[in-house]
Design an enzyme around this catalytic site. Structure first.
Site, short mmCIF file in Angstrom:
data_model
loop_
_atom_site.label_atom_id
_atom_site.label_comp_id
_atom_site.label_asym_id
_atom_site.label_seq_id
_atom_site.Cartn_x
_atom_site.Cartn_y
_atom_site.Cartn_z
N LYS A 1 0.43 -1.36 0.05
CA LYS A 1 -0.33 0.10 -0.08
C LYS A 1 0.90 1.09 0.18
O LYS A 1 0.38 2.17 0.80
CB LYS A 1 -0.95 0.11 1.12
CG LYS A 1 -1.92 -0.92 1.47
CD LYS A 1 -2.45 -1.78 0.23
CE LYS A 1 -3.50 -0.82 -0.05
NZ LYS A 1 -4.02 -1.05 -1.55
N THR A 2 1.94 1.26 -0.81
CA THR A 2 3.17 2.22 -0.87
C THR A 2 3.05 2.72 -2.27
O THR A 2 3.99 3.56 -2.57
CB THR A 2 4.36 1.71 -0.06
OG1 THR A 2 4.96 0.95 -0.88
CG2 THR A 2 4.04 1.55 1.53
N GLY A 3 2.65 2.24 -3.71
CA GLY A 3 2.55 2.70 -4.86
C GLY A 3 3.51 1.54 -4.89
O GLY A 3 3.47 1.63 -6.39
N TRP B 1 -1.04 8.90 -12.07
CA TRP B 1 -0.56 8.78 -13.79
C TRP B 1 -0.33 7.55 -14.88
O TRP B 1 -0.53 6.51 -13.28
CB TRP B 1 1.08 9.06 -13.28
CG TRP B 1 1.30 10.77 -12.98
CD1 TRP B 1 0.89 10.89 -12.00
CD2 TRP B 1 1.92 12.20 -13.88
NE1 TRP B 1 0.88 12.54 -11.77
CE2 TRP B 1 1.80 12.60 -13.07
CE3 TRP B 1 2.01 11.99 -14.93
CZ2 TRP B 1 1.88 13.93 -13.13
CZ3 TRP B 1 2.49 12.78 -15.57
CH2 TRP B 1 2.14 14.05 -14.64
N LYS C 1 -6.79 -0.32 -7.74
CA LYS C 1 -5.56 0.77 -7.91
C LYS C 1 -6.82 1.64 -7.06
O LYS C 1 -8.00 1.98 -8.85
CB LYS C 1 -4.71 0.14 -7.92
CG LYS C 1 -4.38 -0.70 -8.38
CD LYS C 1 -3.79 -0.98 -7.56
CE LYS C 1 -3.15 -2.85 -6.98
NZ LYS C 1 -2.84 -3.44 -6.13
N ARG D 1 -8.01 3.37 -5.53
CA ARG D 1 -9.53 3.90 -4.72
C ARG D 1 -10.18 5.15 -3.72
O ARG D 1 -8.22 5.39 -3.00
CB ARG D 1 -10.51 3.25 -4.11
CG ARG D 1 -10.55 1.64 -4.54
CD ARG D 1 -11.35 0.40 -3.75
NE ARG D 1 -11.79 -0.88 -4.14
CZ ARG D 1 -10.60 -2.22 -3.64
NH1 ARG D 1 -9.59 -1.52 -3.43
NH2 ARG D 1 -10.66 -3.02 -4.63
N TYR E 1 -10.70 6.58 -0.69
CA TYR E 1 -11.27 7.05 1.12
C TYR E 1 -11.70 7.94 1.67
O TYR E 1 -11.60 8.89 1.37
CB TYR E 1 -10.76 5.34 1.81
CG TYR E 1 -9.98 4.76 1.35
CD1 TYR E 1 -10.35 2.98 0.51
CD2 TYR E 1 -8.18 4.21 0.69
CE1 TYR E 1 -10.25 2.72 0.03
CE2 TYR E 1 -7.46 3.79 0.33
CZ TYR E 1 -8.88 1.71 0.00
OH TYR E 1 -8.06 1.36 -0.70
#
Length: 889
Positions: free
Chosen positions: A621-623, A824, A840, A842, A844
């Site tokens: 969850k950091t890219g 991007w 990807k 999303r 919240y």
């Protein structure tokens, strides 16, 4: 009672001053007399009166040797140590602190080698002269259970501050000290050890060493007959003291007829190793008057480590020995066993069983070579098979071929079936469950076709190799379990296929005797609870060096040690091994191309060029998925094939996939092309916070580059919680985010699991330190996750420079911001974009304020440690970290 005290006080007030002074003087005089009685009268009852520690007049009447003093220990505690030893080992970590002269000093390396062989944890430090002592405690716990000085003078000459610090630690935590004094041309012939009631007499030649049977230090070492002959070198030091704290451990005579004047004419035996019982200053020590070149010193050193640590760092007395005889029937004509040799083999086995319970030679066979010698040797083959039930048997390959050359499992199995058919025709048992591959081929590095064929044809459960993890140094050989087969470490014994005649032993026959009598072979048995020795058929014909070696070894071990030798069949031996060393069950795969021997026994169809050179390790969850997409856009970078189970991630180094082996891992990467620009990479975001991934990755990919992406750990935790809700995790759906992150220790297990997955990956400094323990900081790049989200092209420029790619891509031209997605994406022809999937990006709801406050405080210290770590690494602080540090002020 109170009235008596009052009247006494009045009486004292009425006494004249002169009378009071007189009474005070008399009281002091009586105190001095009483103290002198206990200090000198009682003490002399415990000390030898002859002036030397081994003087004849001071010997006990019931001593076995009139020249050896009896033990003088204070009352023993409830452990096998003496005074000054941590009774339960509960206050110190089981780590040895070793002070060496330099990282290359020979004695320091020998000390470390023994500790490593015993699998004892240690830390080496260059001996401080006037420098700082390493930190000895962690809160209320001692960090070391034993201190060793390569040069005891470095301890004696410590500055007052550090000496007091170390001594106070040793007394308070019950830590002992081992020290060595190695004389040189500048050493005084006689001198007192500074601060101790101990005199040293140096640069002596010694002979006829003996073990003091009264020494409380002895555990493995057996006292008995003297060792005749000179000790190696003429730079020995012996010790002398009248203080009862010193107990001789080893004693010897001087080579010359002259005695040391101060020790008297009766000092026939001089202590070359002494034990300080701790009666002088509360610290137990063992002092050696030379280095570890003398084999008996190594034996006593092992006992000293055990005694001074209260047996915490100790080897048991049990030793299991299995002797494999490889290549039965394979030897060339003239090197094989004849009838007398076979009879000698059986007779020696019977003789050894009187000393080693259940001793049985283990014979490895390749049936194709049966009856391939001279007529006399063929008769030897026949006689051996007539004794088939007397021995244990295990299969090699039928034609002694190397298994890694067979790429088809069915062909490999056909070879094994030929050998099995031979065994059944000649009554050779086929159910031992043990096999050895010729030249250890296919065992390690693992050739899966061999493992599968072994299990299918023979039902193999155990094998052995000298190649894991490497052949040398031998003390690092270990076992592992793979595909249901236990792989045990195998040892050499100085005998090879060409060592046939005693007179022709390499260098000289004395070299073989040195190996046996206190040399490498003896130390293999001493320092390994389980030893499987590799020998060959040719060692049992002609001069029968195999029989000579093991008969001599058993005799030597039983003469000088209390070790209990025994033998177990291979399957039971494997069970014993992994009960002793359960942590070795999991293998640690190495790069086969980093070891020439491994590369030689690895399939030519495999190549190390198929391994990735870059790992994107997360955290989740950091890219990382976005970075995976951007990297794949570069023409020089190639990602792994997708997994049916975990999509773009292989998840090899952190979970059960690791046990499938490196062949399975390589299948996820394409065969390399002939271009030099191939650069494979893989992304598995749960590598980052795994406790095992860093070590495993560094073992297989030591030269790889590592990329991690860090965002605010609070945002990462919240994103993971929302990710779980989106995937219908019932715990995440039931509890609010604030409930999850603030759950107590008594919360339901599933709630605590979710809490850990939210919070623990955000301990960035802790996890990065783990990776830095295995990779150099120059191999690791920390990316600002916020910058990757807002300025990905700039981040990709940084990555290309970090990887040193041959071709540079301008990501400003191939990336475009998609306003609908909010991030991007890859820019395609015609202005279209290719973005990540619906899962990807999303959006919240914002995190509630209470959770923000909680997490800011929760991660405050973690973020401070991260800033310090990044500063040491020479890497810039991410923008979010700078903002968080502002709030901590």
């Amino acid at each position: 009672m109170l009235g008596c005290v009052t009247r006494l006080r009045r009486l004292v007030r009425l006494l004249p001053l002169q009378t009071s002074l007189l009474l005070l003087f008399l009281f002091c005089a009586v105190s001095v007399v009483v103290s002198a009685y206990f200090l000198y009268g009682v003490k002399r009852e415990l000390e030898p009166s002859g002036g030397g520690i081994s003087g004849a007049e001071g010997a006990s009447a019931d001593s076995d040797d009139p020249r050896v003093t009896p033990s003088r220990l204070l009352p023993m505690r409830s452990v096998s140590g003496g005074p000054g030893v941590d009774p339960g080992g509960t206050r110190t970590d089981p780590v040895v602190l070793v002070f060496v002269e330099s990282q290359y000093s020979q004695l320091g390396q020998e000390i470390v080698a023994i500790l490593e062989s015993g699998r004892f944890r240690y830390r080496t430090e260059i001996s401080p002269g006037k420098g700082d002592m390493p930190t000895l405690t962690d809160k209320e716990r001692g960090r070391f259970t034993l201190v060793i000085y390569e040069n005891i003078l470095k301890y004696v000459n410590l500055d007052a501050w550090n000496r007091e610090l170390l001594d106070k630690y040793c007394v308070e935590y019950g830590v002992g000290i081992i020290g060595f004094f190695k004389a040189n041309e500048n050493s005084l012939l006689s001198a007192q050890l500074k601060g101790f009631p101990l005199f040293l007499h140096s640069n002596l030649g010694l002979k006829d060493c003996t073990v003091n049977p009264k020494s409380p230090l002895l555990f493995i070492t057996r006292s008995g007959q003297p060792l005749p002959g000179p000790l190696p070198g003429d730079d020995w030091t012996v010790f002398q003291s009248n203080h009862s704290t010193y107990e001789p451990v080893l004693l010897a005579k001087t080579q010359s007829a002259e005695s040391i004047a101060s020790m008297g004419q009766n000092a026939a035996l001089l202590p070359s190793v002494v034990q300080d019982l701790g009666l002088h200053d509360g610290i137990q020590r063992v002092l050696f008057g030379n280095n570890l070149v003398f084999w008996l010193h190594k034996l006593v050193f092992v006992d000293a480590v055990a005694f001074l640590t209260g047996k915490r760092l100790s080897l048991s007395l049990e030793r299991h020995v299995l002797v494999d005889i490889d290549d039965i029937f394979v030897g060339k004509e003239g090197t094989r066993m004849k009838v007398p040799d076979v009879k000698a083999l059986l007779e020696t086995q019977r003789e050894l069983r009187t000393h080693v319970p259940n001793f049985t030679f283990n014979l490895g066979f390749s049936g194709k070579f049966f009856h391939a010698g001279s007529d006399e040797e063929d008769l030897g083959d026949d006689l051996l098979l007539s004794y088939v039930k007397e021995f244990w048997w295990f299969p090699h390959m039928w034609s002694h071929m190397q298994p890694h050359l067979f790429h088809n499992q069915s062909v490999l199995a056909e070879q094994m079936l030929l050998n099995k058919k031979f065994a059944m025709e000649h009554g050779i048992p086929t159910n031992m469950g043990y096999a050895v591959a010729p030249h250890h081929s296919g065992v390690y590095p693992v050739h899966m076709q061999l493992y599968d064929a072994w299990k299918k044809v023979w039902g193999i459960k155990v094998t052995s190799t000298e190649e894991y993890p490497h052949l040398k140094p031998a003390r690092f050989r270990r076992g592992f379990i793979h595909s249901g087969i236990s792989v045990l470490p195998r040892q050499t014994c100085g005998l090879f296929t060409h060592t046939i005649f005693y007179k022709d032993y390499p260098v000289s026959p004395n070299e073989l005797d040195k190996l046996i009598n206190g040399g490498e072979l003896f130390h293999t048995v001493l320092l390994n609870p389980i030893s499987i020795f590799m020998t060959h058929l040719s060692n049992y014909g002609n001069d029968r060096l195999g029989l000579y070696t093991f008969k001599s070894l058993v005799k030597f071990v039983q003469t000088w040690t209390n070790l209990k030798l025994q033998t177990l069949p291979p399957i039971q031996l494997a069970q014993k091994y992994f009960s002793l060393f359960p942590s070795e069950r999991d293998p640690l795969w190495q790069d086969p191309c980093e070891d020439k021997r491994h590369k030689d026994i690895w399939s030519k169809e495999k190549t190390c060029d198929r391994f990735p050179k870059l790992l994107v390790i997360g955290p989740q969850k950091t890219g990382t998925t976005a970075l995976y997409l951007f990297l794949g856009m570069h023409p020089d970078l190639t990602s792994n094939y997708p997994s049916k189970e975990t999509f773009e991630e292989i998840q090899f180094f952190n979970g059960h996939n690791y046990h499938r082996g490196i062949d399975w891992y390589m299948e996820y990467f394409p065969l390399p092309s002939n271009t030099s620009s191939d650069y494979y990479f893989e992304k598995s975001a749960n590598y980052f916070d795994s406790e095992v991934a860093a070590q495993r990755a560094a073992a297989l990919l030591p030269k790889a580059k590592i990329i991690t992406i860090l965002i605010n750990p609070a945002d990462r935790a919240y994103s993971w919680y929302q990710h779980q809700r989106a995937h219908d995790d019932p715990v995440a759906l039931r509890y609010s985010f604030h409930d999850v992150i603030t759950a107590g220790h008594d919360a339901p297990v599933k709630l605590r699991v979710l809490q850990n997955r939210c919070l623990v990956p955000g301990w960035y400094a802790i996890h990065l330190e783990r990776w830095l323990n295995h990779y150099h900081s120059s191999q690791l790049l920390v990316l600002d996750g916020q910058m990757l989200k807002t300025e990905p092209a700039s981040v990709m420029d940084k990555i290309q420079k970090f990887l040193g790619l041959a071709n540079t891509v301008n990501y400003h031209k191939i990336l475009a911001f998609d306003p609908k997605k909010g991030f991007w994406c890859q820019l395609l022809e015609g202005g279209k974009t290719k973005c990540l999937g619906k899962s990807k990006g999303r959006r919240y709801p914002d995190m509630d304020p209470e959770s923000q406050v909680f997490l800011r405080e929760y991660y405050r210290d973690h973020n401070i440690e991260l800033s310090k770590l990044l500063y040491r690494m020479g890497q810039p602080l991410p923008s979010w970290l700078r903002e968080e540090l502002v709030h901590t002020r």
